[in-house]
Design an enzyme around this catalytic site. Structure first.
Site, short mmCIF file in Angstrom:
data_model
loop_
_atom_site.label_atom_id
_atom_site.label_comp_id
_atom_site.label_asym_id
_atom_site.label_seq_id
_atom_site.Cartn_x
_atom_site.Cartn_y
_atom_site.Cartn_z
N ASP A 61 -8.70 6.51 9.17
CA ASP A 61 -9.68 5.50 8.78
C ASP A 61 -9.75 4.42 9.86
O ASP A 61 -10.58 3.51 9.78
CB ASP A 61 -9.26 4.87 7.44
N SER A 76 -3.83 2.48 8.49
CA SER A 76 -3.33 1.12 8.75
C SER A 76 -4.01 0.46 9.94
O SER A 76 -4.88 -0.39 9.76
CB SER A 76 -1.82 1.15 8.93
N ARG A 77 -3.64 0.86 11.13
CA ARG A 77 -4.28 0.34 12.34
C ARG A 77 -4.23 1.43 13.40
O ARG A 77 -3.22 2.12 13.57
CB ARG A 77 -3.57 -0.91 12.86
N HIS A 127 -13.02 2.65 8.96
CA HIS A 127 -12.34 1.48 8.38
C HIS A 127 -12.94 1.09 7.03
O HIS A 127 -13.36 -0.05 6.82
CB HIS A 127 -12.38 0.30 9.36
N GLN A 128 -12.98 2.05 6.14
CA GLN A 128 -13.57 1.79 4.82
C GLN A 128 -12.55 1.97 3.68
O GLN A 128 -12.92 1.93 2.51
CB GLN A 128 -14.76 2.72 4.56
N ALA A 129 -11.27 2.13 4.04
CA ALA A 129 -10.27 2.39 2.99
C ALA A 129 -10.26 1.28 1.95
O ALA A 129 -10.06 1.52 0.76
CB ALA A 129 -8.89 2.57 3.61
N PHE A 130 -10.49 0.06 2.40
CA PHE A 130 -10.45 -1.09 1.48
C PHE A 130 -11.70 -1.18 0.60
O PHE A 130 -11.73 -1.95 -0.35
CB PHE A 130 -10.36 -2.41 2.28
N ILE A 185 0.84 -1.20 0.00
CA ILE A 185 0.00 0.00 0.00
C ILE A 185 0.88 1.25 0.00
O ILE A 185 0.68 2.17 -0.80
CB ILE A 185 -0.97 -0.01 1.21
N GLU A 229 -11.52 1.30 18.02
CA GLU A 229 -12.62 1.27 17.05
C GLU A 229 -13.54 0.05 17.23
O GLU A 229 -14.70 0.09 16.81
CB GLU A 229 -12.08 1.28 15.62
P1 NAD Z 1 2.83 -4.83 3.57
O1 NAD Z 1 3.22 -5.97 4.43
O2 NAD Z 1 2.93 -4.98 2.09
O3 NAD Z 1 3.72 -3.54 3.97
C1 NAD Z 1 3.97 -3.18 5.28
C2 NAD Z 1 5.32 -2.48 5.31
O4 NAD Z 1 5.56 -2.04 6.65
C3 NAD Z 1 6.48 -3.41 4.91
O5 NAD Z 1 7.28 -2.79 3.94
C4 NAD Z 1 7.23 -3.60 6.22
O6 NAD Z 1 8.63 -3.78 6.03
C5 NAD Z 1 6.92 -2.29 6.92
N1 NAD Z 1 7.22 -2.34 8.34
C6 NAD Z 1 7.15 -3.39 9.19
N2 NAD Z 1 7.56 -3.03 10.41
C7 NAD Z 1 7.91 -1.73 10.32
C8 NAD Z 1 8.42 -0.79 11.26
N3 NAD Z 1 8.67 -1.14 12.53
N4 NAD Z 1 8.64 0.47 10.83
C9 NAD Z 1 8.40 0.82 9.55
N5 NAD Z 1 7.93 -0.03 8.61
C10 NAD Z 1 7.69 -1.28 9.01
O7 NAD Z 1 1.38 -4.42 4.02
P2 NAD Z 1 0.31 -3.58 3.19
O8 NAD Z 1 -0.49 -4.48 2.31
O9 NAD Z 1 0.99 -2.39 2.58
O10 NAD Z 1 -0.67 -3.11 4.37
C11 NAD Z 1 -0.22 -2.28 5.42
C12 NAD Z 1 -1.25 -2.27 6.52
O11 NAD Z 1 -2.43 -1.60 6.06
C13 NAD Z 1 -1.79 -3.65 6.92
O12 NAD Z 1 -0.94 -4.28 7.85
C14 NAD Z 1 -3.13 -3.34 7.51
O13 NAD Z 1 -2.99 -3.15 8.91
C15 NAD Z 1 -3.51 -2.02 6.85
N6 NAD Z 1 -4.71 -2.14 5.98
C16 NAD Z 1 -5.76 -1.32 6.23
C17 NAD Z 1 -6.89 -1.40 5.42
C18 NAD Z 1 -8.08 -0.50 5.63
O14 NAD Z 1 -9.15 -0.75 5.07
N7 NAD Z 1 -7.98 0.56 6.40
C19 NAD Z 1 -6.94 -2.34 4.38
C20 NAD Z 1 -5.83 -3.15 4.15
C21 NAD Z 1 -4.71 -3.05 4.96
#
Ligand code: NAD
Length: 379
Positions: free
Chosen positions: A300, A275-276, A337-340, A197, A305
């Site tokens: 988001d 993200s979270r 939490h609707q980004a997806f 992402i 939440e």
């Molecule tokens: P991904 O695993 O492809 O990328 C995560 C990145 O974070 C990786 O490059 C990893 O090396 C890095 N990372 C790990 N630990 C770290 C640290 N301590 N400091 C800095 N970077 C660090 O994951 P993604 O597909 O890009 O998704 C990221 C997050 O987005 C998911 O874990 C999820 O929590 C969140 N997400 C949210 C929604 C939403 O609807 N809001 C939907 C999908 C995912």
């Protein structure tokens, strides 16, 4: 009330099992098998997404039928008992599968958790490994959906779109009182976490003509190729006019933004978190908004939440004082939490979850499962 709910649920289970037997006369006899799945935290989009897709999917399966039943309740220690008679549970981002829940599921004979999301921070995967449960997720549904939503949050916040639009709809066409934003072009934008992402977001940011700086524990070559510069965490805090949080919630990333990091941030920084919620200490966020150290936040996700998101609270009193403070602040843009939530992403969540269940039923268990998120043994 809980007992009544449980009994109601049990009768639904019996109906589902009877249905499964009806649709598959050789149910669990010979080579034919029925995989019974209980889907927790289901709202309308989940039922309408899985319903027709599952019928089609089952037609293409040989010697296997997947039967899915739905409950609106979240998975937790109280509702785990609903899974009696099921082989697998299907969970979402706010279901809780901690070690107690996993132990209960295991005692009930549940052997698999199919997480219909990428993040799995509320599943105790170590406990799952101990109790022999397979856990599989949807590693990527639409990273574009999340990255695009993150940029929408920034621009809604920066250009005061919500306030401007509601004023115009009330026939106030002036530009007075806080509508001025800033160009993103030429600003320094920091991205923490440049995975799937975050990597796509970096491209979008570059399209705005911003100076892109990044922090990640692993550098992404594609981000470097488009001109992203990796810096230390503190350099990113000091230099960024905008910060996007794009990393998973892990012990190492929990409360990345906290009281100690607050003074390191550039005055008036805009923060975006898709993200979270647990990446941000909410008390520190509120303090930063109050002092102006944080100029605004697009979120988001929210640390607490689980009690509110995906539910209609419009006729009830919100009891969480921090959530009330955030919602009452003009410099906060919040979505639940609707980004997806795009058609493409939902289609992919449904198809990958069904494939995950099929692969499990065909014998790909534990770490062998292609989308396993169980911890790998240390080499
Ligand atoms: P991904 O695993 O492809 O990328 C995560 C990145 O974070 C990786 O490059 C990893 O090396 C890095 N990372 C790990 N630990 C770290 C640290 N301590 N400091 C800095 N970077 C660090 O994951 P993604 O597909 O890009 O998704 C990221 C997050 O987005 C998911 O874990 C999820 O929590 C969140 N997400 C949210 C929604 C939403 O609807 N809001 C939907 C999908 C995912």
């Amino acid at each position: 009330a809980h007992l009544a709910r449980l009994l109601r649920h049990e009768s639904k289970v019996s109906r589902a099992l009877a249905q499964a037997r009806g649709s598959s006369p050789d149910d669990d006899k010979g080579d034919s098998k029925t995989l019974r799945v209980l889907c927790y935290d289901t709202t309308e989009w989940v039922r309408s997404g899985f319903g027709p897709a599952l019928m089609e999917f089952n037609k293409g399966l040989e010697n296997l039928q997947i039967v899915m039943e739905y409950t609106e309740d979240r998975l937790n220690a109280r509702s785990a008992a609903y899974a009696t008679g099921y082989d697998a549970v299907c969970t979402f981002v706010n279901d809780t599968a901690d070690s107690d829940v996993i132990r209960m599921l295991s005692m009930l004979g549940v052997k698999m958790i199919a997480q219909r999301a990428a993040g799995f921070d509320r599943i105790d995967t170590k406990a799952a490994l101990t109790f022999g449960l397979t856990v599989a997720r949807v590693p990527a549904y639409s990273p574009y959906a999340v990255a695009e939503h993150a940029m929408s949050l920034l621009m809604t916040l920066n250009r005061k779109i919500t306030r401007a639009s509601s004023r115009v709809h009330m026939s106030n066409f002036t530009l007075d009182s806080g509508l001025m934003g800033m160009d993103i072009h030429g600003k320094t934008v920091g991205v923490m976490g440049t995975g799937k992402i975050g990597g796509i977001l970096c491209n979008i940011i570059k399209g705005f003509g911003a100076n892109l700086i990044c922090f990640d524990v692993f550098e992404n070559d594609e981000v470097k190729q488009i001109g992203g510069k990796y810096v230390t965490k503190d350099e990113l805090y000091e230099q960024s006019d905008v910060i996007f949080l794009m990393m998973p919630l892990l012990p190492s990333t929990h409360h990345t933004l906290n009281m100690d990091t607050l003074p390191k941030l550039k005055q008036g920084v805009l923060l975006v978190n898709t993200s979270r919620g647990g990446l941000v200490h909410t008390g520190a966020l509120l303090e930063g908004l109050k002092t102006g150290r944080i100029g605004g936040v697009g979120m988001d996700v929210y640390e607490n939440e689980a009690d509110y998101f995906f539910q209609d609270w419009s006729a009830k009193q919100i009891e969480d004082p921090q959530l009330v403070s955030l919602l009452g602040n003009n410099n906060v843009i919040m979505t639940a939490h609707q980004a997806f939530f795009t058609k493409e992403a939902v289609d992919k969540i449904v198809s990958t979850t069904l494939e995950n269940l099929r692969d499990y039923a065909k014998g790909m268990t534990g770490l062998e499962h292609p989308n396993s998120c169980l911890p790998k043994p240390k080499e």
